[in-house]
Design a protein around this motif. Structure first.
Motif, PDB file in Angstrom:
ATOM      1  N   GLU A 188      30.521  44.101  41.539  1.00 21.55           N
ATOM      2  CA  GLU A 188      29.822  42.944  40.983  1.00 21.55           C
ATOM      3  C   GLU A 188      29.956  42.973  39.466  1.00 21.55           C
ATOM      4  O   GLU A 188      29.989  44.049  38.871  1.00 21.55           O
ATOM      5  CB  GLU A 188      28.337  42.975  41.343  1.00 21.55           C
ATOM      6  CG  GLU A 188      28.063  42.937  42.819  1.00 21.55           C
ATOM      7  CD  GLU A 188      26.583  42.994  43.146  1.00 21.55           C
ATOM      8  OE1 GLU A 188      25.756  43.188  42.227  1.00 21.55           O
ATOM      9  OE2 GLU A 188      26.247  42.856  44.337  1.00 21.55           O
ATOM     10  N   VAL A 189      30.014  41.794  38.875  1.00 23.74           N
ATOM     11  CA  VAL A 189      30.048  41.707  37.420  1.00 23.74           C
ATOM     12  C   VAL A 189      29.363  40.408  37.009  1.00 23.74           C
ATOM     13  O   VAL A 189      29.495  39.377  37.679  1.00 23.74           O
ATOM     14  CB  VAL A 189      31.501  41.774  36.869  1.00 23.74           C
ATOM     15  CG1 VAL A 189      32.304  40.566  37.258  1.00 23.74           C
ATOM     16  CG2 VAL A 189      31.510  41.977  35.374  1.00 23.74           C
ATOM     17  N   ARG A 203      44.332  31.041  35.649  1.00 24.41           N
ATOM     18  CA  ARG A 203      42.911  30.740  35.472  1.00 24.41           C
ATOM     19  C   ARG A 203      41.980  31.924  35.672  1.00 24.41           C
ATOM     20  O   ARG A 203      40.874  31.923  35.130  1.00 24.41           O
ATOM     21  CB  ARG A 203      42.488  29.633  36.439  1.00 24.41           C
ATOM     22  CG  ARG A 203      43.198  28.338  36.128  1.00 24.41           C
ATOM     23  CD  ARG A 203      42.539  27.173  36.739  1.00 24.41           C
ATOM     24  NE  ARG A 203      41.183  26.986  36.234  1.00 24.41           N
ATOM     25  CZ  ARG A 203      40.342  26.130  36.774  1.00 24.41           C
ATOM     26  NH1 ARG A 203      40.690  25.411  37.811  1.00 24.41           N
ATOM     27  NH2 ARG A 203      39.127  25.996  36.276  1.00 24.41           N
ATOM     28  N   LEU A 204      42.388  32.919  36.465  1.00 27.18           N
ATOM     29  CA  LEU A 204      41.458  33.975  36.830  1.00 27.18           C
ATOM     30  C   LEU A 204      41.875  35.350  36.300  1.00 27.18           C
ATOM     31  O   LEU A 204      41.051  36.064  35.750  1.00 27.18           O
ATOM     32  CB  LEU A 204      41.305  34.021  38.353  1.00 27.18           C
ATOM     33  CG  LEU A 204      40.118  34.780  38.909  1.00 27.18           C
ATOM     34  CD1 LEU A 204      38.804  34.165  38.444  1.00 27.18           C
ATOM     35  CD2 LEU A 204      40.180  34.803  40.432  1.00 27.18           C
ATOM     36  N   LEU A 236      38.991  43.112  38.110  1.00 33.24           N
ATOM     37  CA  LEU A 236      37.659  42.674  37.700  1.00 33.24           C
ATOM     38  C   LEU A 236      37.507  42.665  36.187  1.00 33.24           C
ATOM     39  O   LEU A 236      36.909  41.748  35.616  1.00 33.24           O
ATOM     40  CB  LEU A 236      36.606  43.576  38.346  1.00 33.24           C
ATOM     41  CG  LEU A 236      35.190  43.042  38.364  1.00 33.24           C
ATOM     42  CD1 LEU A 236      35.108  41.735  39.137  1.00 33.24           C
ATOM     43  CD2 LEU A 236      34.261  44.073  38.969  1.00 33.24           C
ATOM     44  N   ARG A 237      38.074  43.680  35.527  1.00 35.41           N
ATOM     45  CA  ARG A 237      38.021  43.699  34.056  1.00 35.41           C
ATOM     46  C   ARG A 237      38.747  42.489  33.470  1.00 35.41           C
ATOM     47  O   ARG A 237      38.277  41.859  32.521  1.00 35.41           O
ATOM     48  CB  ARG A 237      38.613  45.008  33.519  1.00 35.41           C
ATOM     49  CG  ARG A 237      37.685  46.197  33.663  1.00 35.41           C
ATOM     50  CD  ARG A 237      38.193  47.417  32.917  1.00 35.41           C
ATOM     51  NE  ARG A 237      39.427  47.952  33.456  1.00 35.41           N
ATOM     52  CZ  ARG A 237      39.506  48.823  34.461  1.00 35.41           C
ATOM     53  NH1 ARG A 237      38.403  49.258  35.052  1.00 35.41           N
ATOM     54  NH2 ARG A 237      40.673  49.275  34.869  1.00 35.41           N
ATOM     55  N   VAL A 238      39.904  42.150  34.036  1.00 38.09           N
ATOM     56  CA  VAL A 238      40.665  40.992  33.541  1.00 38.09           C
ATOM     57  C   VAL A 238      39.916  39.699  33.828  1.00 38.09           C
ATOM     58  O   VAL A 238      39.836  38.812  32.966  1.00 38.09           O
ATOM     59  CB  VAL A 238      42.081  40.968  34.149  1.00 38.09           C
ATOM     60  CG1 VAL A 238      42.815  39.689  33.777  1.00 38.09           C
ATOM     61  CG2 VAL A 238      42.878  42.191  33.696  1.00 38.09           C
ATOM     62  N   THR A 266      32.145  44.090  31.075  1.00 33.36           N
ATOM     63  CA  THR A 266      31.021  44.993  31.320  1.00 33.36           C
ATOM     64  C   THR A 266      30.647  44.953  32.795  1.00 33.36           C
ATOM     65  O   THR A 266      29.637  44.383  33.178  1.00 33.36           O
ATOM     66  CB  THR A 266      29.803  44.597  30.470  1.00 33.36           C
ATOM     67  OG1 THR A 266      29.497  43.210  30.709  1.00 33.36           O
ATOM     68  CG2 THR A 266      30.023  44.822  29.013  1.00 33.36           C
ATOM     69  N   PRO A 267      31.471  45.539  33.694  1.00 31.93           N
ATOM     70  CA  PRO A 267      31.141  45.523  35.115  1.00 31.93           C
ATOM     71  C   PRO A 267      29.864  46.297  35.408  1.00 31.93           C
ATOM     72  O   PRO A 267      29.531  47.243  34.705  1.00 31.93           O
ATOM     73  CB  PRO A 267      32.342  46.181  35.787  1.00 31.93           C
ATOM     74  CG  PRO A 267      33.257  46.622  34.743  1.00 31.93           C
ATOM     75  CD  PRO A 267      32.740  46.187  33.418  1.00 31.93           C
TER      76      PRO A 267
END
Length: 138
Positions: free
Chosen positions: A7-8, A30-31, A123-125, A135-136
């Motif tokens: 989760e982030v 986009r992501l 997730l970081r990207v 900041t996960p």
């Protein structure tokens, strides 16, 4: 079976975050630009190429605009799991903030660690792309 749950918090509205997630054919722009280098869609199959050279063919299982959730399964490519199912969901948090939830289940167990590393990098990207601050949590 390895289960990866991440989760982030994203500093943007759920509508804006969902718009980027839902655009499943444009992940590389986009992501997760740079992490994903190409995305191609043919019907329900999305082919994703990663910067590390891995390529996967994913079956889009469901896109639910009401719950802001996309589910997909790897059905081919260079990773070759026995089983893979993942979902991404965008939940409302505070005003103009979103909780991005990514859950992946994969077998064999030996793919758990490499898949978790890929999810963490992705997730970081995603966090950086959508709000510029990695900041996960969780």
């Amino acid at each position: 079976m390895a289960s990866i749950h991440r989760e982030v918090l994203i500093d943007d509205t759920p509508a804006n975050v969902w718009a980027a997630v839902r655009d499943f054919g444009d992940v590389h722009h986009r992501l997760a630009p740079g992490y994903v280098t190409d995305t191609r869609v043919d019907g329900d199959i999305r082919t994703v190429t990663f910067a590390n050279g891995a390529m996967v063919r994913e079956l889009i299982v469901d896109i639910d605009d009401e719950t802001r959730r996309i589910a997909y399964a790897v059905v081919g490519g260079s990773l070759e799991p026995t089983h893979h199912h993942a979902s991404m969901q965008v939940l409302a948090r505070e005003e103009n903030r979103s909780l991005f939830v990514w859950i992946t289940d994969v077998t064999p167990d030996s793919l758990g660690a490499p898949m978790a590393e890929m999810v963490d990098q992705g997730l970081r990207v995603i966090k950086h792309t959508l709000d510029g601050e990695a900041t996960p949590i969780g």
